[in-house]
Write a protein that holds these residues in place. Structure first.
Motif, PDB file in Angstrom:
ATOM      1  N   LEU A 104      -8.300   0.083  -0.733  1.00  0.00           N
ATOM      2  CA  LEU A 104      -8.270  -0.863   0.379  1.00  0.00           C
ATOM      3  C   LEU A 104      -9.601  -0.784   1.107  1.00  0.00           C
ATOM      4  CD1 LEU A 104      -6.780  -2.914   2.172  1.00  0.00           C
ATOM      5  CD2 LEU A 104      -5.950  -0.976   3.524  1.00  0.00           C
ATOM      6  N   LEU A 134       0.844  -1.189   0.000  1.00  0.00           N
ATOM      7  CA  LEU A 134       0.000   0.000   0.000  1.00  0.00           C
ATOM      8  C   LEU A 134       0.880   1.241   0.000  1.00  0.00           C
ATOM      9  CD1 LEU A 134      -3.088   0.795   0.289  1.00  0.00           C
ATOM     10  CD2 LEU A 134      -2.483   1.405   2.632  1.00  0.00           C
ATOM     11  N   LYS A 155      -0.467   0.572   7.396  1.00  0.00           N
ATOM     12  CA  LYS A 155      -1.187  -0.664   7.109  1.00  0.00           C
ATOM     13  C   LYS A 155      -0.408  -1.789   7.770  1.00  0.00           C
ATOM     14  CE  LYS A 155      -2.838  -3.854   3.573  1.00  0.00           C
ATOM     15  NZ  LYS A 155      -2.735  -4.315   2.165  1.00  0.00           N
ATOM     16  N   TYR A 197      -9.089  -4.694   8.066  1.00  0.00           N
ATOM     17  CA  TYR A 197      -9.263  -5.186   6.704  1.00  0.00           C
ATOM     18  C   TYR A 197      -9.068  -6.699   6.698  1.00  0.00           C
ATOM     19  CZ  TYR A 197      -4.166  -5.686   6.211  1.00  0.00           C
ATOM     20  OH  TYR A 197      -2.856  -6.072   6.366  1.00  0.00           O
TER      21      TYR A 197
END
Length: 437
Positions: A154, A111, A227, A330
């Motif tokens: 995302l 990311l 992330k 996530y």
């Protein structure tokens, strides 16, 4: 001083809905005029801290920029050079300082997928329909602009058990910002607004400012985005290998975090997970009640990242390193009881709100998470969030003798990160009309 709520993007002051559905949409700017056009289309829909009533309550669209993004929009060099060093430099280049080594090395990051983004849209909503409505706004603003390319997306969503992937209730502790309105909850620290917002007095007694005209930076801030992939199966196996039974696993997990999985703090219930009034889950301190860490170990996650009053007798002022943490999960949950990794990405995206990324996020990450000197623990790191690329132990007071767990693995590894600028509404308008200098 009352905050200008209608000028502050909502994610700074307003908690995420629960449950939530959301996404991070990341774009690259190839045409500055088209980027400014996109901004002008989006600004009427940007959610502010005042927009928390009515049918759209709890759903928001906010906008952030990287340093290359501000350059691509045409900000003059003297203004670009006036931003903090931590924001000017890509986070991946600061890997040694931040501990992004081993499996967390930026070479393993995904990311953003193409290695760079200029502008990001943060979308959050309490249900799929409200999220789809915000997503349609973002898509519509960019749809006919070929000079703006989406480079990554995302998706984030509440896990099925309403907890983060290691099984803990999340989002419990946050500072109360002076001037935000309302009253702090029991034990909630009141923090000067300038720690989190530019244009207001901070804990040093100075007004936090930015480069260029006040219209650009007032009511803005920085988000330090990370992330993080969570090695859930590894965490479960570690607990099982170092405890005699299920109760022992829960106690060990609580010692490492500083709270039971329900969110109940060890400081209030050190021996068993006891239901507590949610409004009082932060109503505790360390200095007088637990100086030796017999309840909440000094090396536990929550005591490291927020020492509260435990450092009162040291030269470190914990008030200068507070963070306002926004987190979302996530990936799907690993089914209960599974001890083998299934190879599916899962974890959290954390956005740390701070007006001074060097003094706040980067200090906490480098000194309190990945070092133990401030609590006389040598090279031992945060048992949950530490990088653990070198030998790192976790020790805590126990009876009859102190317990030490050696060679902790990396339960959490970095998979992306960047410091971004989140302007106030006046800053968005300034950027939407900015021209090259």
């Amino acid at each position: 001083m009352q905050l200008e709520l209608d000028q502050i993007q909502g994610t700074v002051l307003r908690d995420r809905p629960m449950p939530y559905v959301g996404a991070y949409l990341l774009y690259q700017i190839d045409d500055a005029d088209q980027a400014r056009r996109m901004l002008r289309r989006l600004i009427p829909y940007v959610t502010t801290a005042a927009d928390w009533q009515g049918p759209d309550a709890g759903a928001w669209l906010n906008i952030v920029f990287t340093h290359p993004g501000l350059r691509a929009l045409g900000l003059p060099r003297d203004i670009l050079d006036g931003f903090p060093r931590e924001f000017r430099e890509p986070m991946r280049t600061r890997k040694e300082f931040l501990g992004d080594l081993g499996d967390s090395d930026p070479g393993n990051w995904d990311l953003p997928g193409r290695g760079r983004f200029d502008v990001g849209l943060l979308l959050m909503a309490p249900d799929q329909a409200a999220f789809d409505a915000k997503l349609a706004i973002g898509h519509g603003a960019q749809a006919d602009l070929d000079g703006i390319t989406r480079v990554d997306r995302l998706d984030i969503r509440t896990p099925e058990n309403l907890r983060e992937h290691f099984g803990f209730v999340d989002g419990i502790s946050r500072p109360f910002i002076e001037g935000q309105g309302g009253e702090p909850k029991p034990g909630q620290a009141v923090t000067k607004a300038g720690e989190f917002l530019l244009g207001y007095v901070n804990e040093l007694g100075h007004v936090a400012t930015g480069p260029g005209p006040q219209a650009l930076w007032r009511n803005g801030t920085y988000l330090s985005i990370r992330k993080l992939h969570q090695n859930v199966a590894m965490f479960r196996r570690f607990l099982k290998d170092h405890a005699q039974d299920a109760d022992g696993e829960e106690l060990l997990a609580a010692k490492m975090v500083g709270r039971w999985r329900s969110g109940c703090p060890l400081a209030l219930s050190p021996d068993k997970d006891t239901p507590r009034d949610p409004a009082r889950l932060n109503d505790f301190a360390y200095r007088d009640d637990d100086p030796d860490g017999r309840k909440t170990p000094p090396g536990s996650h929550i005591r490291r990242v927020n020492p509260r009053d435990a450092l009162t007798d040291t030269i470190v002022d914990a008030r200068l390193h507070r963070l306002l943490r926004r987190g979302a999960a996530y990936g799907p949950m690993l089914p209960e009881g599974v001890l083998d990794d299934d190879g599916v990405p899962r974890g959290a995206v954390l956005a740390f709100v701070n007006a001074d990324p060097g003094r706040q996020f980067e200090f906490v990450q480098s000194q309190w998470i990945n070092d133990g000197n401030f609590i006389s623990a040598g090279t031992d790191q945060d048992p949950i969030a530490g990088s653990h690329v070198t030998d790192s132990d976790f020790a805590y007071p126990a009876r009859p003798v102190r317990r030490r767990l050696r060679g902790l693995p990396a339960f959490v590894v970095t998979r992306g990160g960047e410091h971004v600028f989140l302007p106030g509404i006046s800053g968005l308008r300034h950027l939407a009309g900015a021209t090259a200098g």
